[in-house]
Write an enzyme that holds these catalytic residues in place. Structure first.
Site, PDB file in Angstrom:
ATOM      1  N   CYS A 256       0.873  -1.184   0.000  1.00 18.73           N
ATOM      2  CA  CYS A 256       0.000   0.000   0.000  1.00 18.73           C
ATOM      3  C   CYS A 256       0.902   1.222   0.000  1.00 18.73           C
ATOM      4  O   CYS A 256       0.965   1.974   0.972  1.00 18.73           O
ATOM      5  CB  CYS A 256      -0.927  -0.002   1.209  1.00 18.73           C
ATOM      6  SG  CYS A 256      -1.921  -1.496   1.410  1.00 18.73           S
ATOM      7  N   ALA A 257       1.613   1.440  -1.095  1.00 11.89           N
ATOM      8  CA  ALA A 257       2.753   2.342  -1.113  1.00 11.89           C
ATOM      9  C   ALA A 257       2.380   3.817  -1.068  1.00 11.89           C
ATOM     10  O   ALA A 257       3.165   4.637  -0.610  1.00 11.89           O
ATOM     11  CB  ALA A 257       3.605   2.073  -2.357  1.00 11.89           C
ATOM     12  N   GLY A 261       6.774   6.887   0.391  1.00 12.02           N
ATOM     13  CA  GLY A 261       7.726   7.312   1.410  1.00 12.02           C
ATOM     14  C   GLY A 261       8.537   6.164   1.971  1.00 12.02           C
ATOM     15  O   GLY A 261       9.765   6.254   2.122  1.00 12.02           O
ATOM     16  N   LYS A 262       7.879   5.064   2.293  1.00 15.73           N
ATOM     17  CA  LYS A 262       8.596   3.912   2.852  1.00 15.73           C
ATOM     18  C   LYS A 262       9.329   3.142   1.764  1.00 15.73           C
ATOM     19  O   LYS A 262      10.365   2.522   2.034  1.00 15.73           O
ATOM     20  CB  LYS A 262       7.625   3.024   3.619  1.00 15.73           C
ATOM     21  CG  LYS A 262       7.017   3.723   4.838  1.00 15.73           C
ATOM     22  CD  LYS A 262       6.030   2.849   5.563  1.00 15.73           C
ATOM     23  CE  LYS A 262       5.394   3.603   6.728  1.00 15.73           C
ATOM     24  NZ  LYS A 262       4.521   4.714   6.272  1.00 15.73           N
ATOM     25  N   ASP A 280      -0.243   0.235  -5.394  1.00 13.81           N
ATOM     26  CA  ASP A 280      -1.312   1.049  -4.839  1.00 13.81           C
ATOM     27  C   ASP A 280      -2.514   0.994  -5.767  1.00 13.81           C
ATOM     28  O   ASP A 280      -2.411   0.564  -6.923  1.00 13.81           O
ATOM     29  CB  ASP A 280      -0.866   2.500  -4.641  1.00 13.81           C
ATOM     30  CG  ASP A 280      -1.657   3.202  -3.533  1.00 13.81           C
ATOM     31  OD1 ASP A 280      -1.302   3.025  -2.354  1.00 13.81           O
ATOM     32  OD2 ASP A 280      -2.642   3.878  -3.861  1.00 13.81           O
ATOM     33  N   ASP A 326       1.379  -1.198   4.676  1.00 12.93           N
ATOM     34  CA  ASP A 326       1.100   0.058   5.381  1.00 12.93           C
ATOM     35  C   ASP A 326      -0.381   0.332   5.147  1.00 12.93           C
ATOM     36  O   ASP A 326      -0.756   1.051   4.230  1.00 12.93           O
ATOM     37  CB  ASP A 326       1.988   1.164   4.811  1.00 12.93           C
ATOM     38  CG  ASP A 326       1.874   2.457   5.594  1.00 12.93           C
ATOM     39  OD1 ASP A 326       1.241   2.442   6.664  1.00 12.93           O
ATOM     40  OD2 ASP A 326       2.399   3.478   5.126  1.00 12.93           O
ATOM     41  N   CYS A 379      -0.961   4.087  10.903  1.00 13.72           N
ATOM     42  CA  CYS A 379      -0.721   5.336  11.649  1.00 13.72           C
ATOM     43  C   CYS A 379      -1.932   5.582  12.551  1.00 13.72           C
ATOM     44  O   CYS A 379      -2.486   6.672  12.587  1.00 13.72           O
ATOM     45  CB  CYS A 379      -0.456   6.509  10.719  1.00 13.72           C
ATOM     46  SG  CYS A 379      -1.710   6.795   9.446  1.00 13.72           S
TER      47      CYS A 379
END
Length: 446
Positions: A256-257, A261-262, A280, A326, A379
């Site tokens: 789930c890019a 960032g990661k 994504d 993510d 998050c």
């Protein structure tokens, strides 16, 4: 713009936010996107006036839960005009002696570009609110702590007696964290370059790549940013990439890019060797990722756009050394950066997202080769999206076992103390000074 014209513009912006973000029938767009459209349609508002109008409107957004309580207490509906009036009057608290109320009333002057004069009901509201503290002892806990009522049981279970401190940290201004791009520089060299451009940074306490500015600064115009030496990335997000432990030569999927960032951080730990696939469902996000990858000098990454009926995952089952999920989540851990999200997010969102997370885990886990690792991250500060999600997954799929945080941290950061105790990485603004993040590392049996 005159002060009254700024107030009129702030009222119009609040009306747009209510219509598009917060109302029950709203599209629930992010507030910054609504504000961007608002000012784009009003190019006559200059930079200084734009900042002033934004500060007025965002002051209301940040305190909306408390302002709603105050207005309900006096039997008034939370219109944009009354919300801004209440914020202006309550900001001074008990030491005001009527001065702020008089100034606020005077600002509603009925001038050509200013807001209409207060009516009798609005004047009564201002009088009732004058001299009262914004944070009132009579408030229920959720309003006093500036938290939506529906998150209180989960936040209380997570934080217990520390909840007031965590709630205060979620209201505080977030620092600006940067990640040094190890493909092009070192943390020390990036800090030196930024200092030469007038930006003094400090090393982040946990991430070996992180640099911290105490508040938001315009870093995207710096040479360090334009040359790809740094990326804007919260320290908590950096730690998730660290725990993924993506090494040179590996095959890695960032499932789930988003804007990658990661992906960027893991490409750096891989030294541009091996292959990393950023996946994504959003073409615009992946297009933005392409620009960031080029600027950072990443050449071992490819992108994949998921579309309905996509068989990409089935064709690559069991072929990745690392799979990072993510997951889409409520974002409760980012509320200090996105105060509008605490108003936009609703209980039904949590229910829907927990189901989506479970489905994504089931699919993404099939990509992991025997002996490889599945890394799950959010998050969010809510146990339903974090620990409970892991319990559910591990009960369903016995092929995976937890890789405890203490062992991972000791291997990755010898001699350094882990950011938290327990089997998983669980970060919060109050404890670690990062955004709220959760990360679980699972190993697939060989």
């Amino acid at each position: 713009m005159t002060p009254s014209a700024r107030i009129a513009a702030a009222i119009d912006l609040l009306a747009a936010l209510e219509d598009q973000c917060f109302a029950p029938t709203a599209r629930r767009r992010p507030a910054d996107a609504v504000a961007s459209d608002f000012f784009r349609a009003r190019r006559f508002i200059g930079g200084g006036d734009r900042r002033a109008v934004s500060e007025l409107a965002w002051g209301v957004v940040r305190q909306r839960l408390r302002l709603d309580w105050h207005l309900a207490r006096i039997g008034m509906a939370p219109t944009p005009r009354l919300l801004l009036l209440a914020q202006m009057v309550l900001a001074a608290g008990a030491d005001d002696h009527g001065r702020t109320r008089q100034a606020a009333e005077a600002a509603f002057d009925g001038s050509r570009y200013g807001p209409a004069a207060l009516d009798a009901g609005e004047r009564r509201a201002a009088a009732s609110l004058a001299g009262r503290p914004l944070i009132d002892a009579a408030m229920p806990d959720h309003a006093r702590l500036n938290l939506p009522e529906w998150v209180m049981p989960a936040f209380t279970a997570r934080f217990g007696a520390r909840l007031p401190q965590e709630a205060a940290a979620l209201e505080a201004e977030a620092p600006l964290d940067l990640r040094a791009n190890l493909l092009r520089t070192t943390r020390e060299a990036a800090a030196t370059m930024l200092a030469g451009e007038g930006l003094a940074t400090e090393p982040t306490p946990f991430s070996p790549w992180g640099l911290r500015l105490p508040s938001r600064r315009p870093v995207t115009g710096t040479k360090a940013y334009k040359d790809g030496l740094i990326e804007v990335q919260d320290e908590g997000s950096q730690l998730i990439a660290l725990l993924a432990d993506a090494r040179p030569g590996m095959r890695v999927a960032d499932y789930c890019a988003g804007a990658a960032g990661k992906t960027l951080a893991m490409a750096a730990t891989m030294g541009n060797r091996g292959r990393i696939t950023a996946c994504d469902t959003s073409a615009p996000r992946l297009e933005g990722a392409a620009k960031r990858l080029r600027r950072a000098g990443v050449d071992n990454a490819e992108r994949h756009l998921f579309v309905p009926g996509d068989r990409w995952a089935k064709r690559r089952a069991g072929s990745f050394d690392r799979v990072l999920v993510d997951a889409p989540c409520t974002g409760t851990g980012t509320w200090r950066r996105n105060p509008d999200a605490r108003l936009r997010t609703r209980p039904q969102d949590l229910t829907e997202l927990v189901a989506v997370q479970h489905e994504i885990l089931a699919t993404a886990s099939e990509l992991v080769r025997p002996g490889g690792r599945l890394v799950y991250a959010t998050c969010s500060l809510l146990p339903q999206e974090n620990e409970e999600q892991m319990e559910r997954f591990l009960a369903r799929d016995p092929r995976f076992k937890p890789a405890p945080l203490d062992g991972l941290w000791a291997a990755l950061m010898p001699g350094a103390t882990a950011p938290c105790a327990g089997p998983w990485l669980a970060l919060s603004p109050g404890d670690q000074g990062t955004d709220g993040f959760f990360c679980a590392v699972l190993e697939r049996a060989t």
